[in-house]
Design a protein around this motif. Sequence first.
Motif, PDB file in Angstrom:
ATOM      1  N   UNK A   1     -16.244  -3.182  -9.789  1.00 49.20           N
ATOM      2  CA  UNK A   1     -16.946  -1.611  -9.635  1.00 49.20           C
ATOM      3  C   UNK A   1     -15.612  -0.401  -9.273  1.00 49.20           C
ATOM      4  N   UNK A   2     -14.717  -1.128  -9.841  1.00 48.61           N
ATOM      5  CA  UNK A   2     -13.431   0.452 -10.088  1.00 48.61           C
ATOM      6  C   UNK A   2     -12.199  -0.764 -10.368  1.00 48.61           C
ATOM      7  N   UNK A   3     -11.454   0.304 -11.324  1.00 48.39           N
ATOM      8  CA  UNK A   3     -10.474  -0.361 -12.315  1.00 48.39           C
ATOM      9  C   UNK A   3      -9.353  -1.315 -10.643  1.00 48.39           C
ATOM     10  N   UNK A   4      -9.168  -1.750 -11.671  1.00 50.88           N
ATOM     11  CA  UNK A   4      -7.765  -2.677 -10.721  1.00 50.88           C
ATOM     12  C   UNK A   4      -7.021  -1.755 -10.860  1.00 50.88           C
ATOM     13  N   UNK A   5      -6.057  -1.594  -9.565  1.00 50.45           N
ATOM     14  CA  UNK A   5      -5.249  -0.478  -9.169  1.00 50.45           C
ATOM     15  C   UNK A   5      -4.206  -1.351  -7.850  1.00 50.45           C
ATOM     16  N   UNK A   6      -3.206  -0.954  -8.486  1.00 53.92           N
ATOM     17  CA  UNK A   6      -1.989  -1.957  -7.283  1.00 53.92           C
ATOM     18  C   UNK A   6      -2.064  -3.608  -7.007  1.00 53.92           C
ATOM     19  N   UNK A   7      -2.535  -3.977  -8.216  1.00 51.96           N
ATOM     20  CA  UNK A   7      -3.309  -5.596  -8.352  1.00 51.96           C
ATOM     21  C   UNK A   7      -3.801  -6.061  -7.264  1.00 51.96           C
ATOM     22  N   UNK A   8      -5.631  -4.938  -6.656  1.00 47.46           N
ATOM     23  CA  UNK A   8      -6.503  -5.144  -5.896  1.00 47.46           C
ATOM     24  C   UNK A   8      -7.495  -4.973  -6.675  1.00 47.46           C
ATOM     25  N   UNK A   9      -8.595  -5.379  -6.812  1.00 49.74           N
ATOM     26  CA  UNK A   9      -9.981  -5.511  -7.575  1.00 49.74           C
ATOM     27  C   UNK A   9     -10.953  -6.141  -6.367  1.00 49.74           C
ATOM     28  N   UNK A  10     -11.729  -5.503  -6.389  1.00 52.28           N
ATOM     29  CA  UNK A  10     -12.735  -5.278  -6.161  1.00 52.28           C
ATOM     30  C   UNK A  10     -14.079  -5.433  -6.909  1.00 52.28           C
ATOM     31  N   UNK A  11     -15.321  -6.396  -6.938  1.00 51.99           N
ATOM     32  CA  UNK A  11     -15.892  -6.555  -7.332  1.00 51.99           C
ATOM     33  C   UNK A  11     -17.934  -7.368  -7.277  1.00 51.99           C
TER      34      UNK A  11
END
Length: 464
Positions: free
Chosen positions: A429-439
């Motif tokens: 749903x958004x780019x992965x940042x600081x190892x956090x991914x939302x999908x």
Amino acid sequence: MKVKQHTIGKQVTISGVGLHTGVESNMTFVPASPNHGYKFQRVDLEGAPIIDADVDNVVDVSRGTTIEQSGARVNTVEHVLAALVGLEIDNVLIQLDGPEPPIMDGSSIQFIDILEDAGLKEQNALRRFFEVPESIHYRDSDREVEMAALPLDDYRVTVMVDYNSPVLGSQHASIMDISQFKSEIASCRTFCFLHELEMLYNQNLIQGGDLNNAIVVVDRVVTDEELEGLAQMFNKPKVEVRKEGILNNVELRYKNEPARHKLLDVVGDLALVGRPLKAQILAARPGHAANVAFAKKLKRSMEKLGPSHIPHYDPKLPPVLDINQISNILPHRYPFQLLDKIIYLDDTVVAGVKNVTINEPFFMGHFPNNPVMPGVMQVEAMAQTGGILVLSTVEDPENYWTYFLGIESCKFRKMVLPGDTLVFKCELLSPIRRGIAKMKGEAYVGNTLVCEAVMTASIVRKDA
């Protein structure tokens, strides 16, 4: 036929004049991501609008196939599309700084050459063929045109033409496999009859026509005055007719070059269906109007098979990642190794497969007399699919753990039973940042959505 999707290895440009518009243009082939398909982009227009190579975007079939979307138009797309199909390239952006691709020599061979120079690049996605499920027929009685698509686990095309011409006579051409397109069909040039030239010219067509990019068939006696007029039309010092009936001493590349070019046009126009075809195509006296009408029938049949956003799983095709490759990436093991295959993977989307059997260990305790797959196990399998996507962003996935941080909007819409095949789709749903991914995750059995959820996870190095 190639099993996985392909794009090109690098950006390449070809330049020339358009056949009908007579406008010089530069055409650039740009690599594209999986499932992108064929798209044209008019970079000379404000906003650089994109036109999908889709049969529903066809607006004109006057001696060529023209597509238009959001007010932007591209003329004569069939020779370019035929080259892409012939090389089994699935995904490319075609940028144009004019209204029409260059006609080059009137065939597809120069497009083939430059695409091969760019190189083909295999992608982590299986090709989604449209396998014609039953015979599909098209007939235009007025033009005596007949076309048919018959079920076949391959792509074959046969074309027959008959113009009641003493010069051409009846001709036919065929390819038994799409891999023959380059050697047997791609170099065959467009053609027209002499009596059509003046009509086309007066209709503001063939403005870029030249005796170097088309075969002109002479099927009647031509006066010296007419030859002088043709020389002026084509800016030639002299125009002649050879005894075989071809204007200006042009040598045919094949005795049946016109029929082979008609086959080229069929391949290019049917690319507008939107997916690679598996079928036996038979065409008698085809033309662009018939090709497009037939392509629309094929597309309508294809649409009945289910929505295009649902991942397509064909068990006959090899996976993008098999169970051994999955095991090298994910740390899960029995009884929590729930993913069997990965069938699609790009930078933002992944699709995986879970075959549900009665031997699953959770069925021993979860409704033993009424086996239903636990919803939490569906979410776990979906999360493991998403884990492949997240871990594909690091060079050494075996050195990372993936952990759930949150589950939102989770819904179970239908029971999953032994014998079902679950197909999962996870999309960032958004780019992965600081190892956090939302999908967003979805699970399907056939075309039925059975489970969905929004999941958040983190990836952490094992030595952290």
